[in-house]
Design an enzyme around this catalytic site. Structure first.
Site, mmCIF file in Angstrom:
data_model
loop_
_atom_site.group_PDB
_atom_site.id
_atom_site.type_symbol
_atom_site.label_atom_id
_atom_site.label_comp_id
_atom_site.label_asym_id
_atom_site.label_seq_id
_atom_site.Cartn_x
_atom_site.Cartn_y
_atom_site.Cartn_z
ATOM 1 N N ILE A 120 0.839 -1.203 0.000
ATOM 2 C CA ILE A 120 0.000 0.000 0.000
ATOM 3 C C ILE A 120 0.874 1.252 0.000
ATOM 4 O O ILE A 120 0.700 2.147 -0.802
ATOM 5 C CB ILE A 120 -0.947 -0.001 1.215
ATOM 6 C CG1 ILE A 120 -1.941 -1.154 1.085
ATOM 7 C CG2 ILE A 120 -1.672 1.327 1.344
ATOM 8 C CD1 ILE A 120 -2.977 -1.220 2.155
ATOM 9 N N CYS A 121 1.793 1.308 0.923
ATOM 10 C CA CYS A 121 2.689 2.475 0.983
ATOM 11 C C CYS A 121 3.826 2.154 1.939
ATOM 12 O O CYS A 121 3.902 1.052 2.470
ATOM 13 C CB CYS A 121 1.931 3.719 1.454
ATOM 14 S SG CYS A 121 1.229 3.552 3.104
ATOM 15 N N GLY A 126 7.950 0.866 8.103
ATOM 16 C CA GLY A 126 8.387 0.117 6.929
ATOM 17 C C GLY A 126 7.202 -0.089 6.008
ATOM 18 O O GLY A 126 6.183 0.600 6.127
ATOM 19 N N PRO A 127 7.310 -1.063 5.083
ATOM 20 C CA PRO A 127 6.226 -1.266 4.119
ATOM 21 C C PRO A 127 4.901 -1.640 4.785
ATOM 22 O O PRO A 127 4.885 -2.399 5.753
ATOM 23 C CB PRO A 127 6.731 -2.414 3.246
ATOM 24 C CG PRO A 127 8.014 -2.865 3.815
ATOM 25 C CD PRO A 127 8.439 -1.965 4.904
ATOM 26 N N ILE A 128 3.822 -1.085 4.250
ATOM 27 C CA ILE A 128 2.471 -1.478 4.689
ATOM 28 C C ILE A 128 1.879 -2.309 3.549
ATOM 29 O O ILE A 128 1.780 -1.841 2.415
ATOM 30 C CB ILE A 128 1.608 -0.241 5.016
ATOM 31 C CG1 ILE A 128 2.269 0.557 6.156
ATOM 32 C CG2 ILE A 128 0.184 -0.652 5.388
ATOM 33 C CD1 ILE A 128 1.497 1.761 6.635
ATOM 34 N N LYS A 147 1.781 -4.464 8.755
ATOM 35 C CA LYS A 147 2.779 -3.397 8.886
ATOM 36 C C LYS A 147 4.083 -4.097 9.225
ATOM 37 O O LYS A 147 4.202 -4.730 10.282
ATOM 38 C CB LYS A 147 2.398 -2.432 10.004
ATOM 39 C CG LYS A 147 1.347 -1.421 9.600
ATOM 40 C CD LYS A 147 1.256 -0.303 10.628
ATOM 41 C CE LYS A 147 0.242 0.738 10.199
ATOM 42 N NZ LYS A 147 0.130 1.840 11.166
ATOM 43 N N ASP A 251 -2.394 13.817 15.462
ATOM 44 C CA ASP A 251 -2.310 14.016 14.005
ATOM 45 C C ASP A 251 -3.680 13.748 13.360
ATOM 46 O O ASP A 251 -3.789 12.991 12.387
ATOM 47 C CB ASP A 251 -1.237 13.072 13.442
ATOM 48 C CG ASP A 251 -0.801 13.456 12.030
ATOM 49 O OD1 ASP A 251 -1.199 14.534 11.551
ATOM 50 O OD2 ASP A 251 -0.063 12.665 11.407
HETATM 51 N N1 LIG Z 1 -5.840 -1.154 8.613
HETATM 52 C C1 LIG Z 1 -5.682 -0.556 7.444
HETATM 53 N N2 LIG Z 1 -6.513 -0.799 6.419
HETATM 54 C C2 LIG Z 1 -6.345 -0.197 5.224
HETATM 55 N N3 LIG Z 1 -5.358 0.672 4.944
HETATM 56 C C3 LIG Z 1 -4.491 0.959 5.940
HETATM 57 C C4 LIG Z 1 -4.598 0.363 7.229
HETATM 58 N N4 LIG Z 1 -3.612 0.843 8.001
HETATM 59 C C5 LIG Z 1 -2.926 1.692 7.239
HETATM 60 N N5 LIG Z 1 -3.432 1.763 6.001
HETATM 61 C C6 LIG Z 1 -2.937 2.587 4.894
HETATM 62 O O1 LIG Z 1 -1.619 2.982 5.181
HETATM 63 C C7 LIG Z 1 -1.546 4.407 5.348
HETATM 64 C C8 LIG Z 1 -0.602 4.730 6.488
HETATM 65 O O2 LIG Z 1 -1.149 4.213 7.676
HETATM 66 P P1 LIG Z 1 -0.676 4.678 9.115
HETATM 67 O O3 LIG Z 1 -0.723 6.162 9.194
HETATM 68 O O4 LIG Z 1 -1.430 3.925 10.159
HETATM 69 O O5 LIG Z 1 0.804 4.156 9.098
HETATM 70 P P2 LIG Z 1 2.137 4.598 9.775
HETATM 71 O O6 LIG Z 1 2.944 5.358 8.787
HETATM 72 O O7 LIG Z 1 2.712 3.336 10.299
HETATM 73 O O8 LIG Z 1 1.734 5.605 10.928
HETATM 74 P P3 LIG Z 1 1.833 5.496 12.478
HETATM 75 O O9 LIG Z 1 3.171 5.009 12.876
HETATM 76 O O10 LIG Z 1 1.533 6.888 12.930
HETATM 77 O O11 LIG Z 1 0.741 4.530 12.834
HETATM 78 C C9 LIG Z 1 -2.976 4.848 5.594
HETATM 79 O O12 LIG Z 1 -3.191 6.169 5.160
HETATM 80 C C10 LIG Z 1 -3.756 3.854 4.751
HETATM 81 O O13 LIG Z 1 -3.751 4.241 3.389
#
Ligand SMILES: Nc1ncnc2c1ncn2[C@@H]1O[C@H](COP(=O)(O)OP(=O)(O)OP(=O)(O)O)[C@@H](O)[C@H]1O
Length: 422
Positions: A120-121, A126-128, A147, A251
């Site tokens: 996803i991003c 790291g990678p999601i 995550k 945030d």
């Molecule tokens: N449970 C989920 N279902 C679908 N998409 C998600 C989910 N969690 C995260 N995402 C996607 O990933 C993006 C980043 O998520 P998120 O902000 O939770 O991650 P992060 O960078 O690890 O932030 P943090 O450390 O503040 O939690 C979200 O905007 C969304 O597009």
């Protein structure tokens, strides 16, 4: 009288006698002390060597701990990557897990995660990823979000990641927070397993509502004033939940809200709430887009839930403008000076006076003057009753993500995953 007599009677041989007495003190006593010292040193050395030998022959977890198959963390401790903060003997993931037995209950067997569908991003760790997970019913699998902790990771990062999972566990379940399904932390790579909120983030949803897309996967890309209140109310419920735990989010923004097809909203991006949990305040150098921040945050003063309320006002603005960047005429770096002149955003043409009144209450300079999440929710519940549920919000201009990012003061890579795919 006696003393005088002694001196008068003192002869040369008497003096020699005194000198002999002093020789006895100067030579015999030090020799005795040195001997004792050497004996003690010998005993200590012997004890030390004996202990070393015993340890070499004793089977212990440190020596027999299996090396994590994918990569041994001690490799990093030798200075080959990541932040190294702990001594070598504490470097295996097993040792960390040993210190966090609660995580054992959450383990998802890796073989249950059948395939990674897409990335996803790149998130803060790291990678999601989106992946399929087999359920107890062998014929069914469900989509989950992984995550991952990026590799190579330093020991501090591993600790932080595990702490983050425990934080999710501490928070427990809430309908308007993204749920933790489990984790894979018995070896590297480490994963946090989250429920999949399939339609992604609210900002992309708002942008898509500007397009001529009616519906996709059951989600209707139309938004009315009533629905804006409906989504807002759910975000406030999540904030109330955090406040009850003496936390705040830090945030609040459309990009940190995930949306389901029935318009259930779930707050994500809990990185700063985790900091508040562990350190009592936000201390990270992580850059949060300035245009969402309350004055006390911009002034680096202590902040709390009422700073979230300020950001909630910006979120209402985002929703009612279908994802316009806040303060479009103000460069992100000048936002503090702008607010110091007590300037706030004007009422967008699509925003009713009632909704603008709510926004303005969120943007009071002094946090004590702002409503609490609960008070705000009650106001929204009253407003919902008379809100328009027919007129669909419309903005003719499409969003150019790069332009949006520049005006909003956000990194463009963190933005337009869903939107760019349409
Ligand atoms: N449970 C989920 N279902 C679908 N998409 C998600 C989910 N969690 C995260 N995402 C996607 O990933 C993006 C980043 O998520 P998120 O902000 O939770 O991650 P992060 O960078 O690890 O932030 P943090 O450390 O503040 O939690 C979200 O905007 C969304 O597009």
């Amino acid at each position: 009288m006696g003393m005088t007599r002694m001196l008068l009677e003192c002869s040369l041989s008497d003096k020699l006698c005194v000198i002999q007495e002093k020789q006895y003190e100067v030579i015999i006593v030090p020799t005795f002390l040195v001997t004792i010292f050497l004996i003690l040193l010998g005993v200590i050395l012997w004890l030390f060597i004996r202990e070393q030998r015993t340890q070499q022959h004793r089977p212990g977890p440190r020596d027999t701990a299996p090396v994590p198959p994918s990569r041994d963390l001690s490799w990093e401790a030798a200075g080959h990557g990541g932040n190294v903060a702990l001594p070598l003997k504490e470097t295996s993931v097993e040792n960390f897990l040993g210190a966090t037995p609660d995580l054992a209950k959450l383990q998802v067997p890796r073989e249950q995660l059948s395939e990674v569908v897409e990335q996803i991003c790149n998130g803060s760790y790291g990678p999601i990823l989106r992946a399929n997970m087999n359920t107890e019913d062998a014929s069914k699998s469900k989509s989950v979000i992984l995550k991952a902790l990026k590799e190579p990771a330093g020991l501090h990062e591993v600790q932080d990641f595990l702490g983050r999972i425990q934080f999710h566990q501490y928070l427990g379940k809430h309908k308007n927070l993204v749920q933790l399904e489990g984790c894979c932390t018995e070896k590297l790579p480490l994963y946090m397993v989250l429920e999949d909120v399939v339609h992604g983030d609210l900002l992309n949803f708002l942008w898509t509502c500007r397009r001529d897309v009616m519906t996709m996967d059951g989600l209707l890309y139309d938004l009315t004033e009533k629905q804006v209140y409906h989504i807002g109310k759910q975000v406030l419920l999540a904030l109330e939940f955090l406040q009850d735990k003496h936390l705040f989010h830090g945030d609040v923004a459309a990009r940190n809200i995930l949306i389901q097809s029935d318009l259930t909203a779930k707050l994500c991006g809990l990185g700063l709430a985790y900091e508040v949990y562990t350190r009592g305040a936000i201390s990270s150098t992580q850059t949060i887009p300035l245009k969402w921040l309350a004055p006390e945050r911009l002034l680096l003063r202590p902040a709390g839930i009422r700073a979230d309320v300020w950001s909630f006002g910006i979120l209402l603005y985002e929703m009612v403008t279908l994802g316009a960047p806040p303060y479009p005429e103000v460069p992100p770096a000048s936002i503090l000076q702008h607010l110091q002149k007590r300037k706030i955003m004007k009422r967008p043409s699509s925003c009713t006076r009632t909704m603008y009144g709510i926004m303005k209450s969120c943007w009071r300079w002094h946090e004590a003057g702002r409503p609490s999440p609960r008070e705000l929710r009650l106001r929204l519940e009253v407003a919902i009753k008379t809100a328009d549920d027919k007129a669909v919000l419309q903005v003719p201009e499409l969003v150019v993500p790069e332009l949006y990012a520049a005006v909003a003061g956000i990194r463009v890579e963190s933005l337009f995953y869903n939107y760019s795919m349409l």
